[in-house]
Design a protein around this motif. Structure first.
Motif, PDB file in Angstrom:
ATOM      1  N   ILE A 158    -100.030  57.315  85.405  1.00  0.00           N
ATOM      2  CA  ILE A 158     -98.634  56.869  85.358  1.00  0.00           C
ATOM      3  C   ILE A 158     -98.517  55.371  85.649  1.00  0.00           C
ATOM      4  O   ILE A 158     -97.806  54.637  84.949  1.00  0.00           O
ATOM      5  CB  ILE A 158     -97.800  57.669  86.391  1.00  0.00           C
ATOM      6  N   THR A 211     -98.848  52.847  82.850  1.00  0.00           N
ATOM      7  CA  THR A 211     -97.983  52.863  81.652  1.00  0.00           C
ATOM      8  C   THR A 211     -97.030  51.663  81.540  1.00  0.00           C
ATOM      9  O   THR A 211     -96.870  51.146  80.435  1.00  0.00           O
ATOM     10  CB  THR A 211     -97.197  54.195  81.507  1.00  0.00           C
ATOM     11  N   VAL A 253     -93.029  53.361  76.376  1.00  0.00           N
ATOM     12  CA  VAL A 253     -92.473  53.805  77.668  1.00  0.00           C
ATOM     13  C   VAL A 253     -91.244  52.993  78.078  1.00  0.00           C
ATOM     14  O   VAL A 253     -90.412  53.468  78.848  1.00  0.00           O
ATOM     15  CB  VAL A 253     -93.511  53.798  78.818  1.00  0.00           C
ATOM     16  N   TRP A 299    -101.018  60.626  83.114  1.00  0.00           N
ATOM     17  CA  TRP A 299     -99.917  60.433  82.176  1.00  0.00           C
ATOM     18  C   TRP A 299     -99.709  61.653  81.268  1.00  0.00           C
ATOM     19  O   TRP A 299     -98.618  62.164  81.116  1.00  0.00           O
ATOM     20  CB  TRP A 299    -100.149  59.171  81.325  1.00  0.00           C
ATOM     21  N   ASP A 300    -100.795  62.131  80.668  1.00  0.00           N
ATOM     22  CA  ASP A 300    -100.599  63.182  79.667  1.00  0.00           C
ATOM     23  C   ASP A 300    -100.150  64.506  80.294  1.00  0.00           C
ATOM     24  O   ASP A 300     -99.487  65.300  79.637  1.00  0.00           O
ATOM     25  CB  ASP A 300    -101.860  63.380  78.814  1.00  0.00           C
TER      26      ASP A 300
END
Ligand SMILES: Cc1cc2nc3c(=O)[nH]c(=O)nc-3n(C[C@H](O)[C@H](O)[C@H](O)COP(=O)(O)OP(=O)(O)OC[C@H]3O[C@@H](n4cnc5c(N)ncnc54)[C@H](O)[C@@H]3O)c2cc1C
Length: 385
Positions: free
Chosen positions: A153, A156, A168, A128-129
């Motif tokens: 991902i 999220t 999100v 994700w980051d």
């Protein structure tokens, strides 16, 4: 479905190393899926053997039992195929870095009013980051306040990841899934996902039905950062040239990362306070009368709360815990609260899941006794009865 490589089924794989809490026994069966075919194959394997199946992402929001998981753990490692060139609408300034695997789609609406929006479809196994960093680097606004959150991902949409005034759900367009009941692929729209505070259909009404394969986010090219959260605003006021100066996405990301690091909310192997699952309890949403009750009981006019709607308010779980005597650094044996963040329960070294659950229950009981509020844990419990 792509690729036909068959799955490698391992047995007795320790799960602790796949979790940020570093707690948990073995998985009876373990499969790492690198493409959609392998996901389907793993699901079929579990079904044929009548095994429970747990979908593992980055392990940053789970507590695994000491006994481990007696079914199949399916680790999502889909990085997949890249990049479709945009046929119109906004364009990315350059191709994504190799580590980020995105499918890039134009997202212009029929009247062209959406031309500054860019939709990126990202495979579920991407970090994700890294994606947030990529977007910030490419001047894509919409997720900058979600910098520094661990996990992948695919995790999220599950709890509608949120921080510092952003979630999100504000940018997710659709989620591509494998439906475990029908075996079909499904493309769920944002509204299909039923997003709310730390919730979606994936962790509530449709729990365990869908495996997230990729997520499409819509970002705004050249958009402004969302600066609504007090801590972020104050931090930026201190570092920027003063009121009126334009704050960039990069500055916002840096501010969020600094604030998070100070709370050990960015994973770092040299920071023992970051051996956690993030905030352990959700901020409870209660009737607004509850604030008056607590205020009376505590003999204080300052019970912190945020308005949810005309009847409901959200009270910070950290404030309730502190008011019940559980302050930063409180410890019991191998578990405790982070010295930098009340809400994070940490593994202080060799903690067992049993110890952690005992600690959690102690806090819940005291807060319930003191305020009549049942603190709900945020992490998912794996392998518990
Ligand atoms: C230091 C720290 C800080 C954190 N800060 C925040 C924060 O600010 N805000 C926030 O919202 N969260 C935060 N978290 C929690 C966590 O990082 C997020 O919830 C993250 O999105 C979880 O993703 P993951 O890949 O690690 O999921 P996992 O922990 O592996 O799994 C969590 C749940 O999602 C399911 N899941 C995961 N991947 C898939 C998939 N592909 N398909 C279907 N189901 C799936 C799992 O089955 C499980 O039920 C933090 C955690 C830590 C350790």
């Amino acid at each position: 479905m792509n690729s036909t490589k068959t799955i490698d089924v391992r047995t007795g794989v320790s799960l602790a190393e796949f979790t940020t809490l570093n707690i948990g026994g073995p998985a009876r069966f373990f499969v790492r899926a690198e493409n959609e075919s392998q996901v389907s194959e793993a699901v079929a394997f579990a079904s044929a053997k009548e095994l429970d199946l747990f979908v593992l992402g980055g392990g940053s929001n789970i507590l695994v039992s000491d006994a481990g998981f007696s079914g199949l753990v399916l680790q999502i490692a889909l990085k997949g195929v890249i990049s479709e060139p945009a046929a119109g609408g906004a364009r990315l300034p350059s191709e994504p870095p190799v580590s980020i695997d995105v499918r890039h789609q134009p997202s212009a609406s029929a009247d062209g009013s959406d031309r500054d929006n860019i939709s990126l479809s990202v495979q579920a196994g991407e970090e994700w980051d890294e994606f947030v960093a990529y977007c910030v680097d490419h001047d894509l606004a919409g997720i900058e306040c979600l910098s520094g959150i661990p996990g992948l991902i695919g995790g999220t949409p599950v709890q509608n990841v949120g921080a510092y005034g952003q979630e999100v759900s504000e940018t997710i367009v659709s989620v591509r899934c494998l439906d475990r009941i029908t075996g079909d692929l499904a493309e769920l729209t944002n509204s299909d996902c039923g997003f709310g505070y730390r919730t979606s259909i994936f962790n509530s009404t449709m729990r365990e039905r869908y495996i997230v394969l990729s997520v499409t986010y819509r970002l705004q090219l050249g958009g402004e950062p969302k600066i609504v959260y007090k801590d972020v605003r104050e931090y930026l006021e201190n570092v920027s040239a003063g009121a009126g100066s334009v704050v960039t996405l990069r500055q916002t990301r840096d501010a969020v990362l600094q604030i998070r690091r100070a709370k050990s909310m960015v994973i770092h192997r040299n920071d023992p306070n970051s051996r956690s699952a993030g905030s352990f309890f959700k901020n409870p949403i209660v009737n607004k009368e509850k604030v008056a009750d607590i205020s009376l009981k505590m003999n204080t006019a300052t019970v912190p709360h945020f308005i949810v709607d005309e009847n409901l308010v959200k009270i910070p779980a950290a404030w309730l815990m502190e008011s019940s005597g559980y302050k930063k650094g409180y410890t019991t044996g191998n578990v405790g609260l982070s010295t930098n963040h009340t809400l994070a329960i940490i593994n202080r070294g060799n903690a067992s899941a049993l110890e952690l659950v005992g600690f959690m229950t102690e806090i819940q009981s005291k807060v319930e006794t003191d305020f009549g509020i049942d603190l709900k844990p945020e992490p998912v419990f794996v392998g518990f009865d």
